[in-house]
Motif scaffolding. Structure first.
Motif, PDB file in Angstrom:
ATOM      1  N   LYS A 161       5.514  -1.854  -1.795  1.00  0.00           N
ATOM      2  CA  LYS A 161       5.383  -2.109  -0.364  1.00  0.00           C
ATOM      3  C   LYS A 161       6.720  -1.999   0.360  1.00  0.00           C
ATOM      4  CE  LYS A 161       1.363  -5.194  -0.708  1.00  0.00           C
ATOM      5  NZ  LYS A 161       0.826  -6.538  -0.396  1.00  0.00           N
ATOM      6  N   ASN A 162       7.792  -2.106  -0.368  1.00  0.00           N
ATOM      7  CA  ASN A 162       9.138  -2.076   0.215  1.00  0.00           C
ATOM      8  C   ASN A 162       9.604  -0.633   0.359  1.00  0.00           C
ATOM      9  OD1 ASN A 162      11.843  -2.296   0.843  1.00  0.00           O
ATOM     10  ND2 ASN A 162      12.255  -3.924  -0.640  1.00  0.00           N
ATOM     11  N   LYS A 182       3.219   8.824   3.236  1.00  0.00           N
ATOM     12  CA  LYS A 182       2.531   7.751   2.501  1.00  0.00           C
ATOM     13  C   LYS A 182       1.281   7.289   3.240  1.00  0.00           C
ATOM     14  CE  LYS A 182       2.025   3.131   1.417  1.00  0.00           C
ATOM     15  NZ  LYS A 182       1.514   1.993   2.224  1.00  0.00           N
ATOM     16  N   LYS A 183       1.316   7.325   4.558  1.00  0.00           N
ATOM     17  CA  LYS A 183       0.183   6.876   5.356  1.00  0.00           C
ATOM     18  C   LYS A 183      -0.878   7.955   5.550  1.00  0.00           C
ATOM     19  CE  LYS A 183       2.692   3.234   7.780  1.00  0.00           C
ATOM     20  NZ  LYS A 183       1.927   2.120   7.180  1.00  0.00           N
ATOM     21  N   LYS A 221       6.796  -5.959   8.876  1.00  0.00           N
ATOM     22  CA  LYS A 221       5.510  -6.236   8.231  1.00  0.00           C
ATOM     23  C   LYS A 221       5.697  -7.050   6.952  1.00  0.00           C
ATOM     24  CE  LYS A 221       3.123  -2.094   9.924  1.00  0.00           C
ATOM     25  NZ  LYS A 221       2.514  -0.795   9.534  1.00  0.00           N
ATOM     26  N   ASN A 222       6.701  -6.656   6.157  1.00  0.00           N
ATOM     27  CA  ASN A 222       6.942  -7.360   4.901  1.00  0.00           C
ATOM     28  C   ASN A 222       7.344  -8.807   5.113  1.00  0.00           C
ATOM     29  OD1 ASN A 222       6.354  -5.081   3.420  1.00  0.00           O
ATOM     30  ND2 ASN A 222       8.482  -4.458   3.145  1.00  0.00           N
ATOM     31  N   GLU A 239       8.370  -1.423   8.874  1.00  0.00           N
ATOM     32  CA  GLU A 239       7.923  -1.822   7.540  1.00  0.00           C
ATOM     33  C   GLU A 239       8.571  -3.133   7.115  1.00  0.00           C
ATOM     34  OE1 GLU A 239       5.501  -0.299   5.826  1.00  0.00           O
ATOM     35  OE2 GLU A 239       5.320   0.992   7.592  1.00  0.00           O
ATOM     36  N   THR A 274       3.972   4.602  -2.470  1.00  0.00           N
ATOM     37  CA  THR A 274       2.579   4.212  -2.685  1.00  0.00           C
ATOM     38  C   THR A 274       2.452   3.096  -3.723  1.00  0.00           C
ATOM     39  OG1 THR A 274       2.225   5.892  -4.414  1.00  0.00           O
ATOM     40  CG2 THR A 274       1.735   6.532  -2.136  1.00  0.00           C
TER      41      THR A 274
END
Length: 564
Positions: free
Chosen positions: A152-153, A105-106, A526-527, A523, A149
């Motif tokens: 966000k989760n 994804k990155k 970050k969320n 992740e 993509t």
């Protein structure tokens, strides 16, 4: 209105949607285009277009298309909600399956990018287990990266676990509504389809990023596409397309998928040859050619990238410096022992999760008995001994007894079931690790395919039909026990993880991380807006006393809670 046709077309369009994400991504990699949000958008549009195309000549076009479209959208919505709800608590799922999704994804391109350099640029640290990410097939991870993509989760990405289950549920019900199976009542057909998908391996992994259940579902779709083909009076492109899509998919899910494809295709070819089905042989030959070409393209990574680096195409499982993953993961008594003996022992023993270093040994038990020690092992995503559940041995014995009473109405029906059993038995005999449920997921279906011909009306006495239904009920009960334990494990892990992250957040201090492998946790941080940074090995060595070890249930890393 043809309900069965609606289910078939919905399942097919959903399958096309997911496979398109994979196909577009692979083509993109070749042309240096990473995974991006355009692929899932195109794929969803294509799925709806295929749905429209399949209903365009229907007399009730508007009604059937709208119902299918509603079902199609509902599958993705429900699956998204379920995927977001569950946290992956498995080691392998977070160690490298989830890492692959996040890196793809990155922007990681598995064909051209060196994974260690790419990962270090993203997370400023050496990741654990990236050799598995680099050298294993990535069919599932690529699709899940497409999903990531959009959301966000990271946990939402596992919504594919449920989408594929819906596809099998709908398509198997449709196939069981055809030809010889028409005599089975609607409740029984739904019950069979439900038990089919509630494979204990699937249940153990539905909340994780493990991929063994995808091998199972792809194989089942291949098998049911063959049944669909064999029960059609005239050519239908959909079952052949389902066969091709899943033949490509199963090899790209996992290396072991190649065995499933080779055995199934070879036996089906011999079957058609014996019955002199020239037209179907031609279609099968064309399908195999398409699959081979697609595998050459989709297999650039890892097979051809391994060759370009002077390694065995199946590295790290073969060739120089290969990694032996089975010996340490096998009970000591199974190493070097006859694999059929291991299968017998595993089937009729207490549920356990023994490995080579375990002190205990397998313990045979009386079928249908349940021991308290077995229950906790059902929480694992990869249970090794009797991985199909606490009453599986009893189900096997009842099924084998019932198999002696199978009778068929005609030779065509008999030939079809002999084909099915030939495939299932051959897969068992050619698989040296069939004792481990996650590597022989097809075993779950043998009792089911024994029960199906028994349940056809006007053929056998009621007693045999009652026994067949009892077997299916026992299989469902066995799965429900598995579900309760899997949900218990997931609920505990999710609560513990959230509480720990919230505690870190409440301190309002910067967190420093060294030696991470769990990118999914990054992740989550970050969320939840938890500030953190990675530190070097030198920093860790100089400040080791200031680090706090997170319990391994969450991760295997160290944190520094000191202010800068």
């Amino acid at each position: 209105m043809k309900v069965e046709l609606i289910l078939r077309n919905t399942a097919f369009s959903t399958l096309v949607t997911l496979f398109s994400m994979f196909a577009l991504s692979v083509i993109g990699f070749i042309f240096h285009i990473p995974v991006n949000i355009i692929y899932p958008i195109i794929s969803f549009a294509l799925g709806i277009l295929v749905l429209f195309f399949n209903f365009r000549k229907s007399e009730n076009f508007k009604q059937e298309f709208l119902i299918s479209l509603f079902t199609y959208c509902s599958i993705f919505i429900i699956s998204t909600l379920l995927g977001a709800k569950f946290y992956d608590s498995s080691w392998d799922g977070r160690e490298y399956h989830c890492a692959a999704i996040i890196l793809l994804k990155k922007g990681w391109n598995p064909i051209y990018d060196e994974i260690y350099n790419f990962a270090s640029n993203i997370y400023s640290t050496k990741a654990y287990g990236l050799h598995w990410v680099e050298n294993y097939p990535k069919f599932v991870e690529i699709i899940q990266a497409n999903i990531f993509t959009i959301f966000k989760n990271i946990e939402v990405s596992k919504m594919t676990n449920f989408v594929f289950a819906f596809i099998l549920l709908l398509y198997s019900y449709y196939v069981l509504s055809k030809s010889y199976f028409k005599e089975i009542n609607h409740f029984s057909k739904f019950f069979i389809s439900l038990v089919l998908i509630l494979n204990p391996v699937y249940i153990a992994q539905f909340s994780t990023f493990y991929i063994d259940s995808y091998v199972y579902i792809c194989f089942m779709l291949i098998l049911f596409s063959i049944i669909d083909i064999e029960t059609n009076e005239k050519f239908d492109y959909i079952p052949w397309t389902i066969f091709v899509i899943n033949a490509i998919s199963i090899v790209n899910v996992k290396l072991g998928g190649l065995l499933y494809l080779l055995v199934t295709t070879l036996i089906y070819f011999v079957y058609l040859k014996m019955l002199k089905q020239k037209q179907k042989i031609l279609f099968l030959t064309k399908s195999v050619i398409i699959v081979l070409v697609a595998l050459i393209i989709s297999g650039i990574n890892p097979y051809f990238t391994n060759i370009s680096q002077d390694r065995h195409p199946l590295y790290p499982l073969a060739g120089e410096n290969k990694k032996d993953i089975m010996t340490p993961n096998s009970p000591k008594e199974f190493v070097g022992s006859n694999y059929l003996k291991n299968l017998f022992v595993s089937t009729f023993s207490r549920v356990d999760n023994l490995v080579y270093e375990s002190e205990g040994k397998t313990r045979l038990k009386t079928p249908f008995t349940v021991h308290r020690s077995e229950i906790r092992h059902l929480m694992a995503s990869d249970t090794r001994i009797c991985g199909f559940g606490v009453i599986w041995s009893g189900i096997v014995i009842l099924s084998l007894i019932l198999a002696c009473f199978i009778r068929y109405n005609n030779s065509a029906e008999k030939n079809l079931f002999l084909l099915i059993f030939a495939i299932l038995i051959s897969l068992t005999l050619t698989n040296p690790y069939s004792w481990w449920a996650r590597y022989a997921t097809h075993l779950w279906t043998i009792p089911i395919f024994i029960c199906i011909p028994i349940l056809v009306k006007n053929k056998l006495i009621k007693t045999q039909q009652i026994v067949a239904f009892i077997i299916l009920v026992l299989m469902l009960a066995n799965s429900i026990i598995q579900i309760t334990q899997s949900l218990k494990q997931e609920r505990h892990f999710r609560k513990y993880t959230n509480n720990y992250i919230n505690a870190l957040k409440s301190e309002n201090k910067p967190i420093k991380i060294f030696g991470i492998f769990d990118y999914s946790l990054c992740e989550k941080l970050k969320n939840k807006n938890v500030k953190f940074e990675f530190v070097s090995e030198n920093y860790y060595e100089q400040n080791k006393s200031d680090f706090t070890k997170i319990p391994i249930a969450i991760n295997f890393m160290y944190w520094d809670r000191l202010e800068k």
